[in-house]
Design a protein around this motif. Structure first.
Motif, short mmCIF file in Angstrom:
data_model
loop_
_atom_site.label_atom_id
_atom_site.label_comp_id
_atom_site.label_asym_id
_atom_site.label_seq_id
_atom_site.Cartn_x
_atom_site.Cartn_y
_atom_site.Cartn_z
N ASP A 71 0.82 -1.22 0.00
CA ASP A 71 0.00 0.00 0.00
C ASP A 71 0.85 1.27 0.00
O ASP A 71 0.50 2.25 -0.64
N LYS A 72 1.98 1.25 0.70
CA LYS A 72 2.86 2.42 0.75
C LYS A 72 3.54 2.68 -0.59
O LYS A 72 4.07 3.77 -0.81
N ASP A 110 1.72 1.56 -9.63
CA ASP A 110 0.94 2.11 -10.73
C ASP A 110 1.86 2.58 -11.86
O ASP A 110 1.59 2.34 -13.04
N HIS A 111 2.98 3.22 -11.50
CA HIS A 111 3.96 3.67 -12.50
C HIS A 111 4.48 2.48 -13.33
O HIS A 111 4.51 2.54 -14.57
N PHE A 112 4.89 1.42 -12.64
CA PHE A 112 5.44 0.27 -13.36
C PHE A 112 4.37 -0.51 -14.11
O PHE A 112 4.65 -1.10 -15.16
N LYS A 113 3.16 -0.50 -13.61
CA LYS A 113 2.05 -1.12 -14.33
C LYS A 113 1.84 -0.40 -15.67
O LYS A 113 1.72 -1.04 -16.72
N LYS A 114 1.85 0.93 -15.64
CA LYS A 114 1.70 1.72 -16.87
C LYS A 114 2.89 1.52 -17.81
O LYS A 114 2.71 1.46 -19.03
N ARG A 115 4.10 1.39 -17.26
CA ARG A 115 5.28 1.13 -18.11
C ARG A 115 5.16 -0.21 -18.81
O ARG A 115 5.48 -0.32 -20.00
N VAL A 131 7.28 -9.18 -13.69
CA VAL A 131 6.54 -8.82 -12.48
C VAL A 131 7.06 -7.50 -11.96
O VAL A 131 8.19 -7.10 -12.23
N ILE A 132 6.21 -6.83 -11.23
CA ILE A 132 6.62 -5.63 -10.49
C ILE A 132 7.16 -6.13 -9.16
O ILE A 132 6.56 -6.99 -8.51
N ILE A 133 8.32 -5.59 -8.76
CA ILE A 133 8.89 -6.01 -7.48
C ILE A 133 9.03 -4.81 -6.55
O ILE A 133 9.35 -3.70 -6.96
#
Length: 151
Positions: free
Chosen positions: A46-47, A53-58, A70-72
């Motif tokens: 959550d923090k 969100d940034h890496f999801k958009k990338r 995956v986002i880590i």
């Protein structure tokens, strides 16, 4: 010394000697600690929602396949997160972040296969969850455990 679990009739908690010191081994207590620490990973997740969100958009912008990446979110001061950070971001000065009173996290994208292999070694539950979760995920390494979140 053994503490018997009457229900199953075999010893669970026991005291063993390690390097001349008595140590309590208690699988049930370790399981409770793991559950609490996995819940604490949600706080770290959550923090870091803005970076997730940034890496999801990338990933979406660069047509990265979520079955391959995956986002880590790695707590640098965690035993496993720190080890992965040393591999992925060697020689970065995390002390500057600590000096500001902040908890340092490394965040980014990594090979899903690489993270899966690591989880297979350190956290069977998270490894199974990553293997069974389709689509985009974030994996948090913190509190001595890992947790997988669908994003």
């Amino acid at each position: 010394m053994y503490v018997s679990n009457e229900k199953n009739g075999y010893p669970r908690a026991r005291i063993v000697e390690v390097d001349g010191k008595l140590v309590l081994e208690d699988p049930e207590a370790m399981a409770v600690i793991s559950v609490v620490n996995k819940r604490n990973c949600k706080i770290s997740f959550d923090k870091n929602l803005d970076r997730i969100d940034h890496f999801k958009k990338r990933m979406e912008a660069h047509n990265k396949n979520p079955e391959e990446m995956v986002i880590i979110i790695l707590s640098v001061d965690d035993v496993y997160g720190g080890a992965l950070t040393d591999i992925l971001m060697p020689n970065f000065n995390w002390q500057e972040i600590r000096d500001r009173g902040e908890k340092p996290f490394a965040r980014g994208l990594a090979s899903r296969n690489f993270i899966q292999q690591g989880l297979n070694l350190i956290d069977k539950e998270a490894a199974k969850k990553l293997k069974e979760t389709e689509g985009m995920v974030a994996v948090v390494f913190d509190f001595g455990v890992a947790e997988v979140f669908k994003v």
